[in-house]
Design an enzyme around this catalytic site. Structure first.
Site, short mmCIF file in Angstrom:
data_model
loop_
_atom_site.label_atom_id
_atom_site.label_comp_id
_atom_site.label_asym_id
_atom_site.label_seq_id
_atom_site.Cartn_x
_atom_site.Cartn_y
_atom_site.Cartn_z
N THR A 141 -5.46 70.02 46.29
CA THR A 141 -6.79 70.54 46.29
C THR A 141 -7.79 70.10 45.11
OG1 THR A 141 -5.85 72.50 47.34
CG2 THR A 141 -8.09 72.78 46.57
N GLY A 180 -1.19 75.25 40.79
CA GLY A 180 -0.35 76.25 39.66
C GLY A 180 0.42 75.30 38.99
N GLU A 423 -1.40 77.47 51.27
CA GLU A 423 -0.54 76.49 52.07
C GLU A 423 -1.16 76.73 53.62
OE1 GLU A 423 1.05 75.76 49.72
OE2 GLU A 423 2.15 77.50 48.62
C1 LIG Z 1 -3.64 81.14 43.97
C2 LIG Z 1 -3.95 80.01 44.62
C3 LIG Z 1 -3.04 78.77 44.37
C4 LIG Z 1 -3.02 77.64 44.77
N1 LIG Z 1 -2.32 76.56 44.51
C5 LIG Z 1 -2.48 75.56 44.79
C6 LIG Z 1 -1.76 74.27 44.35
O1 LIG Z 1 -0.55 74.29 43.81
N2 LIG Z 1 -1.89 73.14 44.89
C7 LIG Z 1 -2.87 72.62 45.53
O2 LIG Z 1 -3.21 71.62 45.74
N3 LIG Z 1 -3.83 73.79 45.78
C8 LIG Z 1 -3.38 75.21 45.44
N4 LIG Z 1 -4.56 76.05 46.12
C9 LIG Z 1 -5.66 75.54 46.82
C10 LIG Z 1 -5.44 76.05 48.17
O3 LIG Z 1 -4.46 75.32 48.88
C11 LIG Z 1 -6.84 76.11 48.99
O4 LIG Z 1 -7.87 76.95 48.38
C12 LIG Z 1 -6.52 76.50 50.54
O5 LIG Z 1 -6.01 75.53 51.14
C13 LIG Z 1 -8.07 76.79 51.17
O6 LIG Z 1 -8.90 75.91 51.28
P1 LIG Z 1 -10.42 75.92 50.66
O7 LIG Z 1 -10.29 76.59 49.22
O8 LIG Z 1 -10.74 74.55 50.63
O9 LIG Z 1 -11.06 76.76 51.72
P2 LIG Z 1 -12.22 76.42 52.72
O10 LIG Z 1 -11.70 75.28 53.72
O11 LIG Z 1 -13.38 75.93 51.98
O12 LIG Z 1 -12.51 77.71 53.39
C14 LIG Z 1 -13.52 78.51 53.39
C15 LIG Z 1 -13.98 79.16 54.46
O13 LIG Z 1 -14.52 78.35 55.68
C16 LIG Z 1 -13.58 78.32 56.90
N5 LIG Z 1 -13.13 77.08 57.19
C17 LIG Z 1 -12.78 75.69 56.56
N6 LIG Z 1 -12.59 75.07 57.44
C18 LIG Z 1 -12.71 75.46 58.71
C19 LIG Z 1 -12.51 74.89 60.09
N7 LIG Z 1 -12.26 73.64 60.11
N8 LIG Z 1 -12.65 75.63 61.13
C20 LIG Z 1 -12.99 76.81 60.97
N9 LIG Z 1 -13.26 77.62 59.81
C21 LIG Z 1 -12.81 76.80 58.52
C22 LIG Z 1 -12.19 79.11 56.31
O14 LIG Z 1 -11.38 79.61 57.33
C23 LIG Z 1 -12.72 79.81 55.06
O15 LIG Z 1 -13.07 81.28 55.74
C24 LIG Z 1 -4.31 77.41 45.57
C25 LIG Z 1 -5.31 78.19 45.77
C26 LIG Z 1 -4.90 79.54 45.40
C27 LIG Z 1 -5.91 80.66 45.87
#
Ligand SMILES: Cc1cc2nc3c(=O)[nH]c(=O)nc-3n(C[C@H](O)[C@H](O)[C@H](O)COP(=O)(O)OP(=O)(O)OC[C@H]3O[C@@H](n4cnc5c(N)ncnc54)[C@H](O)[C@@H]3O)c2cc1C
Ligand SMILES: Cc1cc2nc3c(=O)[nH]c(=O)nc-3n(C[C@H](O)[C@H](O)[C@H](O)COP(=O)(O)OP(=O)(O)OC[C@H]3O[C@@H](n4cnc5c(N)ncnc54)[C@H](O)[C@@H]3O)c2cc1C
Lengths: 676, 676
Positions: A141, A180, A423
């Site tokens: 991410t 993480g 995930e």
């Molecule tokens: C505690 C924690 C630990 C993590 N650990 C890791 C890690 O170890 N390694 C790593 O790489 N990442 C990690 N992450 C990141 C995590 O994988 C991402 O935050 C997650 O995949 C969500 O992606 P985003 O934040 O880009 O959400 P976004 O995609 O920006 O979502 C924002 C909103 O838009 C909506 N949305 C987005 N795209 C669409 C679509 N195509 N259709 C409909 N709705 C949509 C979503 O449903 C959501 O409501 C971690 C996150 C957290 C919170």
């Protein structure tokens, strides 16, 4: 050792089944139970005081992090001493009662290497990683991109001259964000970056990058740090990572599938997608573990509700009621209990299916891959959503004391709250599952083959024409009737969705794909309904399969599954009344049935939570203690608050700094009323 | 000053109404708006840097508490300088963006004295309290008793010899537990204790007790301290309090109603209940303020969702979508938006009704009292539950970044999470409202008078026979049709409940009262349905009444109220299909209508949150900034994390302490595999 609260003692003597049998079932049989008990015994805080969780809420975040490292060190010692690995190691980590850093290294970093590195690469890296001589994180991410992995911006440019890749973060939004263990712990990361060769962009690939060198100092060109405090999960150091032209040798690109040769030639096998395979495993893990977090919270809530007495003294012979005797509290907590046990079955089923799939794959058969992918996505979403909703309810169901950190519930809630996001965001996962269902239904409609798990769709017209002919509670909750009802429902709304899509796409400028964007709500509903069907099906089949082997717990588990099912029907009653699958009389039977389930569960409640054998340290809860002495625990715990310790020394935090001034009113002397 | 994100600029230019008009409505007219803007301007952090919230997530709890005291001091100066009081003062406190200690003193302590002290007593205490020369808390709850106030254990025994009361905590469970401001701040408390005279127990009464003396030292016999960290609300010092034979003068019993004379004679007027009157006011305050917390969280989520672009790039001309363009995200966030505006109307209505009641009371007319009591109870429960559910959803709807404390959402969630519990647990409040409805219906059935607000129950048979004859969206969402549908529903389930109760009580050993305990789920459903009716009614009536005065915002508010109503119908569709009040065609219209509402709201989303005029400091959110520059903010904020500051000085937190050891593997040298 304090005596057990007499109310709890009494409750424990009234349970309808031997706890031992339920524990065997939860842990997975006699062998597993023996092993798990042994693993839990290794964590005994009397032998290993460093594993105590007691003061975690009183210490600031940095200290909390260090404390977790100390625990990790102890666990590594235990691991080595007893040669613990694989699932046992995961269970050990889980049983500490806290998020544990090694999970990130062992469940995300190593499996990614294993899944994506060539044999030679593995020979070099795996021993180091398994030995914790290096510590790795999974860095996918970025600030600007999470779900849409295709758009990651970090680049890995091949440099012919030196046979290296240059890793670079071209923009602020390309900063890696969230991994993480990245911020403070990791020495290495597996990062995802766009592979660029001779100006051509080959899309996202994975690379291993060393982050820190001697004395843990970040290597040149590497800007790494902590992304700051979070809702929960605060002993884990989620980090950011920015590269300024960092060079790594060519052989640190993971080359199991795609390869870059010394002369900069790129080659890749036909089947793509594999790159993000680790996440499927991680999703399955979340499904398997979903009942666990909820069981912990419920163990606290149910024990507390059995010693808490409050109210009803005017009608109840002047004795106050045990709060779990109130129907409404039963309704809240036993619904969650029904979720715990239903999800336990689903988790076991998912695990088995995954093992079958892995065996097949090893035999070159990939026929289950798509099913696993879609089912694990949708189920991950459903299970984590259900658990999250329940946890949010449990924290409120305990009255005021549940709001205290010392109740143990807030940290279960805020640590878990990431699960619907990580995930794969639940919305996006459900859209994926929905798309797979749409495709399957279209195939069925056009006589083409459907995926194995959706075989029944070929009979969709028969399914649509079915109505319930049951007339009693027993008939309604018969396992086959349960499965039939849910199959009917998800097939009906899937068929409706397809016909809506076909209709709308005629006038939509972007055709069928475009039309889908107007039916996102419906697609997600379909995914949910389908995953509920899997859930109900696997729970009923799983339960029936243990009817004789676990005959003493079968009856109460039957009640719990029936309760889960009935709650579902009542929650979605509109959907079942709409096409008269059920009629108003059925609904009446379900409503009454739910109340009867609550009554049946009530005396067994304590057994249903005790059998998980959570240690007091693991629950880390004044309310959920095995001995039920909640008030002493709350009080003694509070006494440890730093401000109380200071006060004992005659220091009143805030007084000298500010309050003195306020009460003397000196500070207001110069201030006069201004005119408006 | 950073430039505003161009996407946000564009959004702001596309709003269908002038924000100014909506702000006027939210703030309550031109006068109020002027005043509120002025109040907000007094909190400008450039002028008052102490009011900055920026670093609150990085500091440990004790420091956070001191910081809040410093803010409080500044606020007292502002208060004095500008002579701010009453609602303006509350608004000022609210606008700091944090829970503020004076709320406890001003909204709980002082009103309790005002409500329960005699004239002479007030003359002595109120000036001190208003001047903050003393600081008080409301100490009712004990470790063992919260909801069941009748069973409080603290005693206040009259001592004839010295004309004093002796306050004592006879048991561990009688320890006062929870009062906000008690632990460290308060000099005094109004406590609730059983009045004992000559061995006779006269039940719970209130007393003022001084807790701390010179240099803030607890007085002899007083064991006071902090109950420890909580889910949220951690700058507030909720405390415990134990008395060991503490003497207070007789005139520190609050004697507006009940009195004890010098010779130990007890007298009390006929109307009881008044003792806990403060809580009704506090409930009304929670109803009024419920839209506010949700609006804050939504302001963050909607702004962020308008600058976040993610996915859909394969179908969308290779541009990623603004995430708020996804139907499902609209569905989640706009549902919450519809709650915000619906509750805003309810809050205004509740406030008006309360004012009418207060006026009546001052004229000796108590006819509205019971209504106010029951309605405020049920509405407090409904409003706080709705907001809590929405908040829990919003934190997940923002993807990963919402989980960061710097998003500002987690603290809104965990600070708010107490609302369903405090000032009366929601379950218990709903049972109260339910009981009032049961009584009202029985009266109606037997031709006796019903409470004013339930006048229509006398027509219950007509109401029960009604079915919807609407055939279009316009007809279905006509204000009168909305009210009619909900009135029908709650009357139907109320009637069903009564007949069930009558039937069951025949065989129940404890008769009618006993039967109720088997219908708790139903009683709560009835309370909810009734409060939804009030909600829909007051929102529709409120909206229609501003149709001409606020004509530019009327259309979008109409859409929001319709959306709230339609979501309700869909959520409970089973209930409406059950007796054919609505048919399947109606449901189809609602489902389609909801999607249309989402489309209509989409371009106005930014205006609907901007108009609340939250300052950046108040939101304290990297994602919710007015300028939309979220990534810079996230990054800059993270840089302030103590571990990052330490790293800049070459200190790697955790490395020297533990990690060094782990990576060197020295610590494993002595450890050999043990035999199992
Ligand atoms: C505690 C924690 C630990 C993590 N650990 C890791 C890690 O170890 N390694 C790593 O790489 N990442 C990690 N992450 C990141 C995590 O994988 C991402 O935050 C997650 O995949 C969500 O992606 P985003 O934040 O880009 O959400 P976004 O995609 O920006 O979502 C924002 C909103 O838009 C909506 N949305 C987005 N795209 C669409 C679509 N195509 N259709 C409909 N709705 C949509 C979503 O449903 C959501 O409501 C971690 C996150 C957290 C919170
Ligand atoms: C942040 C916070 C601030 C507070 N501030 C103050 C303060 O300033 N001063 C003060 O005096 N107190 C304060 N309190 C205490 C608060 O008022 C009580 O916690 C609240 O009234 C709930 O009571 P309880 O904890 O006894 O819950 P309980 O009554 O023990 O509830 C436990 C469970 O039993 C159920 N239950 C209990 N009785 C019944 C019944 N008769 N029928 C059906 N179900 C029932 C409840 O619904 C709940 O699910 C505060 C609490 C919190 C969390």
């Amino acid at each position: 050792m304090s005596l057990v609260n007499p109310d709890l003692l009494k409750e424990r003597s009234g349970v309808s089944f031997p706890n031992e049998e339920l524990t065997l079932f939860i842990f997975g049989g006699p062998e597993e139970t023996k092993k798990k008990r042994w693993l839990i015994s290794l964590l005994d805080v009397n032998k290993n005081p460093v594993l105590k969780n007691e003061d975690k809420h009183f210490i600031p975040r940095d200290k909390y992090y260090i404390r977790s490292l100390e625990k990790m060190k102890k666990l590594f010692q235990i691991k080595k001493q007893h040669d613990i690995d694989g699932e046992d190691w995961n269970f050990l980590l889980l049983s500490t009662g806290e998020p544990m850093l090694p999970i990130l290294h062992d469940v995300l970093f190593i499996p990614t290497l294993e899944g994506q590195m060539s044999h030679e690469q593995l020979e070099k890296w795996i021993p180091l990683a398994k030995d914790y001589a290096i510590f790795g994180c999974y860095a996918q991410t970025e600030l600007g991109h999470g779900s849409n992995v295709r758009r990651l911006e970090t680049t890995a440019t091949y440099i012919h001259e030196t046979d290296e890749f240059e890793i670079h973060s071209p923009t602020l939004t390309s900063t890696k964000w969230w991994p993480g263990g990245l911020a403070r712990t990791s020495t290495h990361a597996v990062i995802f970056a766009r592979l660029i060769i001779d100006g051509k962009d080959y899309g996202v690939h994975s690379f291993v990058v060393q982050l820190r060198g001697e004395n843990h100092k970040p290597l040149p060109g590497i800007d790494v740090g902590d992304i700051g405090p979070k809702f929960g999960f605060n002993n884990i150091d989620n980090g950011f990572l920015r590269f300024t032209h960092v060079r790594i040798p060519r052989d640190q690109m993971c080359m199991k599938f795609s390869k870059v040769s010394r002369d900069g030639k790129y080659s890749t096998p036909s089947h793509a997608k594999v790159v993000y395979g680790t996440l499927v495993t991680a999703r399955i893990y979340l499904v398997e573990r979903s009942s666990f977090a909820l069981a912990k919270a419920l163990c606290i809530a149910i024990r507390y509700s059995l010693v808490r007495k409050q109210g009803n003294d005017t009608t109840n012979n002047h004795n106050e009621s045990i709060v779990l005797d109130y129907q409404f509290l039963q309704y809240r907590l036993f619904n969650s209990l029904s979720i715990v046990y239903t999800l336990l079955f689903v988790g076991k089923w998912m695990k088995d299916l995954n093992e079958i799939n892995e065996k097949k794959i090893s035999e070159g058969d990939v026929s289950l891959m798509a099913d696993i992918h879609s089912i694990s996505s949708g189920l991950k979403a459903l299970c984590t959503d259900l658990v999250m909703e329940s946890l949010n309810d449990i924290i409120l169901a305990c009255g005021g004391h549940g709001y205290l950190r010392s109740s143990g519930i807030p940290s279960i809630v805020d640590d878990y709250a990431q699960s619907p996001i990580v995930e794969g965001d639940n919305t996006i996962l459900q859209l994926q599952t929905g798309r797979y269902l749409i495709k399957a239904f279209e195939n069925a409609k056009n006589g083409r083959p459907t995926p194995a798990t959706l075989f029944y769709l070929k009979d969709y017209s028969r399914i649509l024409s079915e109505r319930s002919s049951a007339t009693t509670w027993e008939e309604l909750t018969d396992p086959n009737e349960q499965i039939k009802a849910l199959t009917h429902y998800h097939t009906r709304i899937l068929a409706k969705l397809i016909s809506n899509l076909e209709e709308s796409s005629k006038n939509h400028p972007q055709g069928y794909e475009g039309a889908k964007s107007d039916y996102m709500i419906d697609i997600i509903n379909v995914s949910r309904a389908y995953c509920y069907t899997i859930t109900i099906t696997s729970a009923n089949e799983g339960l029936e399969s243990i009817k004789t082997t676990y005959s003493n717990i079968y009856p109460i588990l039957r009640v719990l599954i029936n309760l889960f099912f009935s709650n579902y029907i009542i929650k979605y009653s509109g959907e079942f009344l709409l096409d008269n699958y059920f009629n108003s009389n059925h609904i009446k039977i379900f409503e009454l049935g739910i109340k009867n389930c609550l009554k049946t569960i009530r005396p067994d409640a304590i057994g249903l939570v005790d059998s998980w054998e959570f240690s007091d340290n693991m629950l880390n809860s004044a309310l959920g203690r095995y001995d039920g002495n909640v008030y002493e625990a709350l009080y003694n715990w509070a006494k440890l608050d730093p401000s109380n310790l200071a006060q004992e020394k005659g220091e009143y935090i805030g007084y000298n700094e500010v309050l003195k001034d306020i009460y003397s009113k000196e500070y207001l002397k110069g201030i006069n009323r201004s005119k408006l």
